[in-house]
Design a protein around this motif. Structure first.
Motif, PDB file in Angstrom:
ATOM      1  N   GLU A  17       0.833  -1.205   0.000  1.00 47.78           N
ATOM      2  CA  GLU A  17       0.000   0.000   0.000  1.00 47.78           C
ATOM      3  C   GLU A  17       0.873   1.262   0.000  1.00 47.78           C
ATOM      4  N   ALA A  18       1.947   1.239   0.767  1.00 45.68           N
ATOM      5  CA  ALA A  18       2.869   2.376   0.802  1.00 45.68           C
ATOM      6  C   ALA A  18       3.568   2.544  -0.549  1.00 45.68           C
ATOM      7  N   GLU A  19       3.979   1.437  -1.164  1.00 41.00           N
ATOM      8  CA  GLU A  19       4.601   1.497  -2.496  1.00 41.00           C
ATOM      9  C   GLU A  19       3.645   2.131  -3.505  1.00 41.00           C
ATOM     10  N   ALA A  20       2.367   1.820  -3.391  1.00 41.01           N
ATOM     11  CA  ALA A  20       1.371   2.341  -4.332  1.00 41.01           C
ATOM     12  C   ALA A  20       1.192   3.851  -4.209  1.00 41.01           C
ATOM     13  N   ARG A  21       1.614   4.420  -3.104  1.00 38.71           N
ATOM     14  CA  ARG A  21       1.472   5.864  -2.885  1.00 38.71           C
ATOM     15  C   ARG A  21       2.644   6.675  -3.421  1.00 38.71           C
ATOM     16  N   ILE A  22       3.678   5.993  -3.914  1.00 38.60           N
ATOM     17  CA  ILE A  22       4.851   6.721  -4.399  1.00 38.60           C
ATOM     18  C   ILE A  22       5.044   6.518  -5.901  1.00 38.60           C
ATOM     19  N   VAL A  23       5.739   7.477  -6.514  1.00 39.13           N
ATOM     20  CA  VAL A  23       6.024   7.372  -7.950  1.00 39.13           C
ATOM     21  C   VAL A  23       7.492   7.087  -8.239  1.00 39.13           C
ATOM     22  N   GLY A  24       8.340   7.327  -7.256  1.00 38.46           N
ATOM     23  CA  GLY A  24       9.758   7.101  -7.479  1.00 38.46           C
ATOM     24  C   GLY A  24      10.540   7.223  -6.188  1.00 38.46           C
ATOM     25  N   CYS A  25      11.843   6.953  -6.293  1.00 42.57           N
ATOM     26  CA  CYS A  25      12.717   6.995  -5.121  1.00 42.57           C
ATOM     27  C   CYS A  25      13.953   7.840  -5.430  1.00 42.57           C
ATOM     28  N   GLU A  26      14.815   7.965  -4.453  1.00 47.64           N
ATOM     29  CA  GLU A  26      16.019   8.779  -4.622  1.00 47.64           C
ATOM     30  C   GLU A  26      16.945   8.249  -5.707  1.00 47.64           C
ATOM     31  N   ALA A  27      16.826   6.973  -6.072  1.00 45.72           N
ATOM     32  CA  ALA A  27      17.671   6.406  -7.133  1.00 45.72           C
ATOM     33  C   ALA A  27      17.236   6.894  -8.513  1.00 45.72           C
ATOM     34  N   CYS A  28      15.941   6.951  -8.747  1.00 46.49           N
ATOM     35  CA  CYS A  28      15.452   7.309 -10.086  1.00 46.49           C
ATOM     36  C   CYS A  28      14.894   8.740 -10.178  1.00 46.49           C
ATOM     37  N   ARG A  29      14.581   9.344  -9.054  1.00 47.45           N
ATOM     38  CA  ARG A  29      14.043  10.709  -9.026  1.00 47.45           C
ATOM     39  C   ARG A  29      14.711  11.497  -7.900  1.00 47.45           C
ATOM     40  N   PRO A  30      16.038  11.670  -7.981  1.00 49.44           N
ATOM     41  CA  PRO A  30      16.784  12.268  -6.869  1.00 49.44           C
ATOM     42  C   PRO A  30      16.373  13.691  -6.510  1.00 49.44           C
ATOM     43  N   VAL A  31      15.977  14.484  -7.465  1.00 49.90           N
ATOM     44  CA  VAL A  31      15.606  15.872  -7.185  1.00 49.90           C
ATOM     45  C   VAL A  31      14.232  15.961  -6.519  1.00 49.90           C
ATOM     46  N   ALA A  32      13.293  15.146  -6.946  1.00 49.84           N
ATOM     47  CA  ALA A  32      11.923  15.232  -6.447  1.00 49.84           C
ATOM     48  C   ALA A  32      11.666  14.407  -5.186  1.00 49.84           C
ATOM     49  N   SER A  33      12.559  13.509  -4.846  1.00 49.93           N
ATOM     50  CA  SER A  33      12.354  12.645  -3.681  1.00 49.93           C
ATOM     51  C   SER A  33      12.793  13.375  -2.414  1.00 49.93           C
ATOM     52  N   GLU A  34      11.806  13.788  -1.621  1.00 47.43           N
ATOM     53  CA  GLU A  34      12.095  14.594  -0.437  1.00 47.43           C
ATOM     54  C   GLU A  34      11.476  14.052   0.845  1.00 47.43           C
ATOM     55  N   LEU A  35      10.789  12.927   0.776  1.00 44.58           N
ATOM     56  CA  LEU A  35      10.071  12.386   1.916  1.00 44.58           C
ATOM     57  C   LEU A  35      10.600  10.990   2.236  1.00 44.58           C
ATOM     58  N   LEU A  36      10.865  10.716   3.506  1.00 39.13           N
ATOM     59  CA  LEU A  36      11.326   9.385   3.887  1.00 39.13           C
ATOM     60  C   LEU A  36      10.200   8.368   3.726  1.00 39.13           C
ATOM     61  N   PHE A  37      10.557   7.173   3.272  1.00 39.48           N
ATOM     62  CA  PHE A  37       9.558   6.111   3.098  1.00 39.48           C
ATOM     63  C   PHE A  37       8.868   5.794   4.413  1.00 39.48           C
ATOM     64  N   ASP A  38       9.575   5.945   5.545  1.00 34.24           N
ATOM     65  CA  ASP A  38       8.905   5.661   6.814  1.00 34.24           C
ATOM     66  C   ASP A  38       7.782   6.642   7.112  1.00 34.24           C
ATOM     67  N   SER A  39       7.811   7.845   6.523  1.00 32.64           N
ATOM     68  CA  SER A  39       6.690   8.785   6.662  1.00 32.64           C
ATOM     69  C   SER A  39       5.462   8.274   5.918  1.00 32.64           C
TER      70      SER A  39
END
Length: 88
Positions: A17-39
């Motif tokens: 469910e958490a994966e479904a809420r995201i579009v990318g991670c720091e590996a593929c979207r380093p500029v836009a990834s600003e929130l920790l997965f634990d959040s």
């Protein structure tokens, strides 16, 4: 006095469910990834405060398939939404 931190085991269903809420991670979207997965996990579980999450299995980025840990930076679906009015 020292505050205690509760460890919370995160089951695969919650991870998906958490994966479904995201579009990318720091590996593929380093500029836009600003929130920790634990959040994101905290929102799914409705747990806020002194919690540390422990994943029962690895999470994967839906975009690049990289492994995501609790401390990986991610980008949420939608980002900042802006409403616009269209005149008819």
């Amino acid at each position: 006095m020292r505050s205690s931190i509760e460890l919370v085991s995160v089951e695969p269903k919650v991870i998906r469910e958490a994966e479904a809420r995201i579009v990318g991670c720091e590996a593929c979207r380093p500029v836009a990834s600003e929130l920790l997965f634990d959040s994101v996990l905290a929102d799914v579980l409705v747990k806020h405060g002194a919690f540390e999450f422990v994943l029962a299995e690895a999470a994967k980025c839906p975009n690049c398939k990289s492994e995501i840990s609790e401390k990986t930076l991610v980008e949420l679906h939608g980002g900042i939404e802006v409403e616009s009015e269209i005149s008819m």
